[in-house]
Design a protein around this motif. Sequence first.
Motif, short mmCIF file in Angstrom:
data_model
loop_
_atom_site.label_atom_id
_atom_site.label_comp_id
_atom_site.label_asym_id
_atom_site.label_seq_id
_atom_site.Cartn_x
_atom_site.Cartn_y
_atom_site.Cartn_z
N HIS A 1 0.84 -1.19 0.00
CA HIS A 1 0.00 0.00 0.00
C HIS A 1 0.88 1.24 0.00
CE1 HIS A 1 -2.70 3.07 1.92
NE2 HIS A 1 -3.60 2.50 1.13
N GLN A 2 0.34 2.35 -0.51
CA GLN A 2 1.11 3.61 -0.56
C GLN A 2 1.71 3.98 0.79
OE1 GLN A 2 -1.72 6.42 -2.28
NE2 GLN A 2 -0.26 6.89 -3.87
N SER A 3 0.99 3.72 1.86
CA SER A 3 1.44 4.13 3.19
C SER A 3 2.62 3.31 3.68
CB SER A 3 0.29 3.98 4.20
OG SER A 3 -0.05 2.62 4.36
N GLY A 4 2.79 2.08 3.12
CA GLY A 4 3.83 1.18 3.60
C GLY A 4 3.44 0.41 4.85
N HIS A 5 2.22 0.61 5.33
CA HIS A 5 1.78 -0.02 6.58
C HIS A 5 0.92 -1.26 6.37
CE1 HIS A 5 3.03 2.96 9.67
NE2 HIS A 5 3.18 3.69 8.58
N MET A 6 0.58 -1.57 5.14
CA MET A 6 -0.30 -2.70 4.87
C MET A 6 -0.11 -3.13 3.44
SD MET A 6 -3.48 -0.13 5.09
CE MET A 6 -2.66 0.50 6.56
N GLY A 7 -0.68 -4.26 3.09
CA GLY A 7 -0.54 -4.73 1.72
C GLY A 7 -1.23 -6.06 1.52
N TYR A 8 -0.97 -6.67 0.38
CA TYR A 8 -1.60 -7.93 0.01
C TYR A 8 -0.53 -8.94 -0.40
CZ TYR A 8 -6.22 -5.66 -0.29
OH TYR A 8 -7.39 -5.00 -0.01
N VAL A 9 -0.84 -10.22 -0.14
CA VAL A 9 0.01 -11.33 -0.56
C VAL A 9 -0.89 -12.38 -1.21
CG1 VAL A 9 1.60 -13.14 0.20
CG2 VAL A 9 1.66 -10.90 1.30
N ASN A 10 -0.45 -12.94 -2.34
CA ASN A 10 -1.28 -13.95 -3.00
C ASN A 10 -1.15 -15.30 -2.30
OD1 ASN A 10 1.21 -14.91 -3.86
ND2 ASN A 10 0.76 -14.77 -6.04
N SER A 11 -1.88 -16.32 -2.81
CA SER A 11 -1.90 -17.63 -2.15
C SER A 11 -0.52 -18.25 -2.07
CB SER A 11 -2.86 -18.57 -2.90
OG SER A 11 -4.19 -18.12 -2.80
N VAL B 1 10.39 22.39 14.65
CA VAL B 1 9.59 21.75 13.61
C VAL B 1 10.43 21.50 12.38
CG1 VAL B 1 7.72 22.15 11.94
CG2 VAL B 1 7.34 22.62 14.36
N THR B 2 10.36 20.27 11.86
CA THR B 2 10.96 19.94 10.57
C THR B 2 9.90 19.30 9.69
OG1 THR B 2 11.68 17.71 11.20
CG2 THR B 2 13.20 19.53 11.68
N PHE B 3 10.23 19.14 8.40
CA PHE B 3 9.33 18.48 7.45
C PHE B 3 10.06 17.31 6.81
CE2 PHE B 3 7.45 22.94 6.47
CZ PHE B 3 6.68 22.90 7.62
N HIS B 4 9.27 16.37 6.28
CA HIS B 4 9.86 15.23 5.58
C HIS B 4 8.91 14.73 4.51
CE1 HIS B 4 7.52 13.32 8.87
NE2 HIS B 4 7.21 12.44 7.92
N THR B 5 9.41 13.81 3.69
CA THR B 5 8.59 13.27 2.59
C THR B 5 8.20 11.81 2.81
OG1 THR B 5 10.49 12.49 1.28
CG2 THR B 5 9.77 14.79 0.96
N ASP B 6 8.88 11.11 3.73
CA ASP B 6 8.61 9.69 3.97
C ASP B 6 8.80 8.86 2.70
OD1 ASP B 6 8.07 7.77 5.89
OD2 ASP B 6 5.92 7.71 5.47
N ALA B 7 9.62 9.34 1.77
CA ALA B 7 9.86 8.60 0.52
C ALA B 7 10.23 7.16 0.85
CB ALA B 7 10.97 9.27 -0.27
N PRO B 8 9.70 6.19 0.11
CA PRO B 8 8.98 6.33 -1.17
C PRO B 8 7.47 6.43 -1.06
CG PRO B 8 9.46 4.03 -0.79
CD PRO B 8 10.03 4.77 0.39
N VAL B 9 6.94 6.76 0.14
CA VAL B 9 5.48 6.94 0.25
C VAL B 9 5.02 7.99 -0.75
CG1 VAL B 9 3.60 7.64 1.77
CG2 VAL B 9 5.43 6.15 2.63
N ILE B 10 5.75 9.10 -0.84
CA ILE B 10 5.62 10.05 -1.94
C ILE B 10 7.03 10.34 -2.45
CG2 ILE B 10 3.48 11.09 -1.07
CD1 ILE B 10 5.16 13.50 -0.13
N ALA B 11 7.12 11.01 -3.58
CA ALA B 11 8.43 11.38 -4.11
C ALA B 11 9.12 12.33 -3.13
CB ALA B 11 8.28 12.05 -5.47
N PRO B 12 10.45 12.26 -3.01
CA PRO B 12 11.15 13.15 -2.08
C PRO B 12 11.27 14.57 -2.64
CG PRO B 12 12.73 11.76 -3.23
CD PRO B 12 11.36 11.30 -3.65
N ASP B 13 10.14 15.22 -2.76
CA ASP B 13 10.06 16.56 -3.35
C ASP B 13 9.78 17.57 -2.24
OD1 ASP B 13 9.55 18.88 -4.72
OD2 ASP B 13 8.18 17.98 -6.18
N LEU B 14 10.83 18.14 -1.67
CA LEU B 14 10.65 19.06 -0.55
C LEU B 14 10.14 20.42 -0.98
CD1 LEU B 14 13.66 18.13 1.76
CD2 LEU B 14 11.23 17.82 2.23
#
Length: 514
Positions: free
Chosen positions: A132-142, A409-422
């Motif tokens: 999944h985009q978030s990196g926290h879940m997904g799918y696996v086939n049989s 305060v800092t910012f981040h992109t969490d790449a590869p969740v999204i592109a590392p475009d600051l």
Amino acid sequence: MKVLFYGGEIVTLAQPEQPQALLVSGETIEAVGDLARLRERAGDCREVNLQGRTLVPGLIDAHSHFSQLATAQLQAELEGAQTVEEIRERIRDFAKAVPAGQWVTGRGLGNLSLTLEELDSFAPGHPLVLHHQSGHMGYVNSLGLQELSITPDTPDPEGGKIGREGGRLTGYLEENAFVSSLRRIPLPSLDQLLRGYEQAQQIYFSHGITTFQDGMVVKELLPIYQALEKQPWLKGDAVAYAGTEDYDRFSQVLPETGSLTLGGMKIFLDGSPQGRTAWMRKPYADDPEYRGYGTMTDEAVISAMTAAGERNTQLLCHCNGDAASEQFLRCLEQSEKTCPQLKNLRPVIIHGQLLGRDQLARVKQLGAVVSFFVAHVYHWGDLHRKNFGEERAAAISPVRSALEAGVPVTFHTDAPVIAPDLLETIWCAVNRRTKEGFLLGPEERVSPRQALEAVTKTAAWQYFQEEKKGTLEPGKQADFAVLSENPLTAPPENIREIQVLETWVRGEKVYSRR
């Protein structure tokens, strides 16, 4: 070799604010100031006319995943796929180059529900995992479930879920069930991985990023890291954070200085708001019984904090929901009583999506930093309105409130969740527009300068590197980006259209836009 930059706007974020010229000697900045004076000082040197372009400090991603961005270059890209058939086509095309029986991996899956039958049709003869985009879940086939020895009788791990319907597996894995499974999937070959890392570094450079993070490394990556540290093409600064159980192993391998270093430890306290696993103090808007869930007990969190304090190292804590942030604050307060040095180690709340404004005073009091994933406003703001209601959605990434409370305060992109475009991230913090154009929480907007400092000056401070990075001052590392326009004076709505034309690391040009 000395290089003199002039003929454009030079944004130092220090004094002088916008000098006429900047002189680099070797890997460091020698001087900034008057062009005539620096030209005389430089003598016979190379000169670079910026031709009206803007020089800014090298951008610093305060949290991303270098290794995952590297492996993403070796996976099927699913971002933007809207239908099951489109996913099937992308996976089938990718799988043609994968030997029969080997794992096929796809990444960037959106919020589509897939059946096990559909998963089995995507890559026949291959175990398959989809992230999944978030990196926290997904799918696996049989076939993948068989390889991982997951059966209908396999219990859910603490802080995770295995999808089941009517006693049958669905292929869906969530949080710790998904993450722990990934560690059992064979890695690509070393040569393939190193090519992926090199491509990932170039992606960072193309966005003006000179320092980036590997936000969760595990023991399986140790031999890759030993090889990576020796690569002559590794020019940017990568800072790795290990799980508590693997920190000591990495501390024996990674050097204290150089391009690849160990920054500290990382733990996860909850999941993803867009994936509906963020741990909330109040229920989700459409389900009065559901609040998400945490992934660690208080005892485990305090143990991790104590371990970081005893090793005099920084701790990053993934917290999206306000209940997860509450656990972080509760445990940090208790840990600092027995381990007071923690307060000086700049513990970081990673993401802080739904960090409550009422929690900010305690964040400040406990000496913590918040690294906001503020690009959520654009990428998932519309979904957050649905999941949390208008009031809570408007308060995601409360950057202005945090700054007013005196919280670093800092910012981040969490790449590869999204592109590392600051630059996009800066645009998000300044404008707070969703994909549908909705103005989400205008009271939390910040100025372009505040946003730029969050990905330069304060980000360097978060990494304990403020003495050598984050501003353009004499004696600091010659890391900077050449931009097509000054983000401090460009129309705020146009900031994300600014192009990165060149990136320099330690006085060497490592990227040039063609």
